[in-house]
Design a protein around this motif. Structure first.
Motif, PDB file in Angstrom:
ATOM      1  N   VAL A  19       0.877  -1.215   0.103  1.00  0.00           N
ATOM      2  CA  VAL A  19      -0.057   0.115   0.112  1.00  0.00           C
ATOM      3  C   VAL A  19       0.915   1.259  -0.004  1.00  0.00           C
ATOM      4  O   VAL A  19       0.620   2.243  -0.671  1.00  0.00           O
ATOM      5  N   ALA A  20       1.822   1.311   0.865  1.00  0.00           N
ATOM      6  CA  ALA A  20       2.827   2.605   0.890  1.00  0.00           C
ATOM      7  C   ALA A  20       3.487   2.537  -0.395  1.00  0.00           C
ATOM      8  O   ALA A  20       3.587   3.994  -1.018  1.00  0.00           O
TER       9      ALA A  20
ATOM     10  N   ALA B  16       2.399   1.790  -3.591  1.00  0.00           N
ATOM     11  CA  ALA B  16       1.446   2.186  -4.340  1.00  0.00           C
ATOM     12  C   ALA B  16       1.156   3.442  -4.192  1.00  0.00           C
ATOM     13  O   ALA B  16       1.023   4.457  -5.200  1.00  0.00           O
ATOM     14  N   ALA B  17       1.054   3.973  -2.930  1.00  0.00           N
ATOM     15  CA  ALA B  17       0.796   5.527  -2.456  1.00  0.00           C
ATOM     16  C   ALA B  17       1.866   6.238  -3.249  1.00  0.00           C
ATOM     17  O   ALA B  17       1.389   7.403  -3.876  1.00  0.00           O
ATOM     18  N   LEU B  18       3.133   5.937  -3.013  1.00  0.00           N
ATOM     19  CA  LEU B  18       4.193   6.748  -3.384  1.00  0.00           C
ATOM     20  C   LEU B  18       4.248   6.937  -5.007  1.00  0.00           C
ATOM     21  O   LEU B  18       4.491   7.842  -5.531  1.00  0.00           O
TER      22      LEU B  18
ATOM     23  N   ALA C  61       1.967   7.082  -6.697  1.00  0.00           N
ATOM     24  CA  ALA C  61       0.792   7.534  -7.333  1.00  0.00           C
ATOM     25  C   ALA C  61       0.910   8.940  -7.095  1.00  0.00           C
ATOM     26  O   ALA C  61       0.214   9.884  -7.789  1.00  0.00           O
ATOM     27  N   LEU C  62       1.677   9.445  -6.491  1.00  0.00           N
ATOM     28  CA  LEU C  62       2.295  10.860  -6.016  1.00  0.00           C
ATOM     29  C   LEU C  62       3.073  11.440  -7.429  1.00  0.00           C
ATOM     30  O   LEU C  62       3.839  10.895  -7.902  1.00  0.00           O
TER      31      LEU C  62
ATOM     32  N   ALA D 294       4.127   9.242   2.542  1.00  0.00           N
ATOM     33  CA  ALA D 294       3.419   7.961   2.069  1.00  0.00           C
ATOM     34  C   ALA D 294       4.454   6.649   2.287  1.00  0.00           C
ATOM     35  O   ALA D 294       3.890   5.630   2.377  1.00  0.00           O
TER      36      ALA D 294
END
Length: 119
Positions: free
Chosen positions: A65-66, A68-70, A72-73, A88
């Protein structure tokens, strides 16, 4: 020579000059370090030493999850935007503090690199 309980030694760190990095350059360092953590976690998950315990499953999912969040930024243009990247990856810094030998030590070393990259 090191024994199995001794983590690998970190090479000389060149991130001490990070104050000279632009936000985009710092972001690249953070993204590279996070990718290494993800790679090490994947290697561990696919190794014979992996135990599918609730704790390990949670730590693995937190990593996915982390990262993927990174991913996406967008690339940061300011220090404020750069702090979003650090936020993130913060779960990686909190979750991976292994004290056991083996593949988890490789994760620990990668997390330490990420921690240094985040400043």
């Amino acid at each position: 020579m090191r024994d199995a309980d001794t983590p690998p030694q970190e090479p000389a760190d060149r991130l001490d000059a990070r104050t000279e990095f632009t936000p985009r350059q710092q972001a690249a360092v953070i993204r590279t370090a996070a990718a290494e953590v993800h790679q090490r976690v994947q290697e561990w998950r696919h190794s014979p030493g992996w135990h599918d315990t609730p704790t390990n499953a949670y730590r693995y999912q937190a990593t996915v999850v982390a990262v993927a969040a990174l991913d996406a930024l967008p690339e940061p243009a300011t220090d404020q935007a750069l702090s979003g990247l650090v936020d993130a990856v913060r779960p990686l810094l909190a979750e991976w503090r292994p004290s056991r030998p083996g593949p988890e030590q490789q994760i620990f070393v990668a997390v330490e690199r990420l921690h240094k990259a985040c400043g």
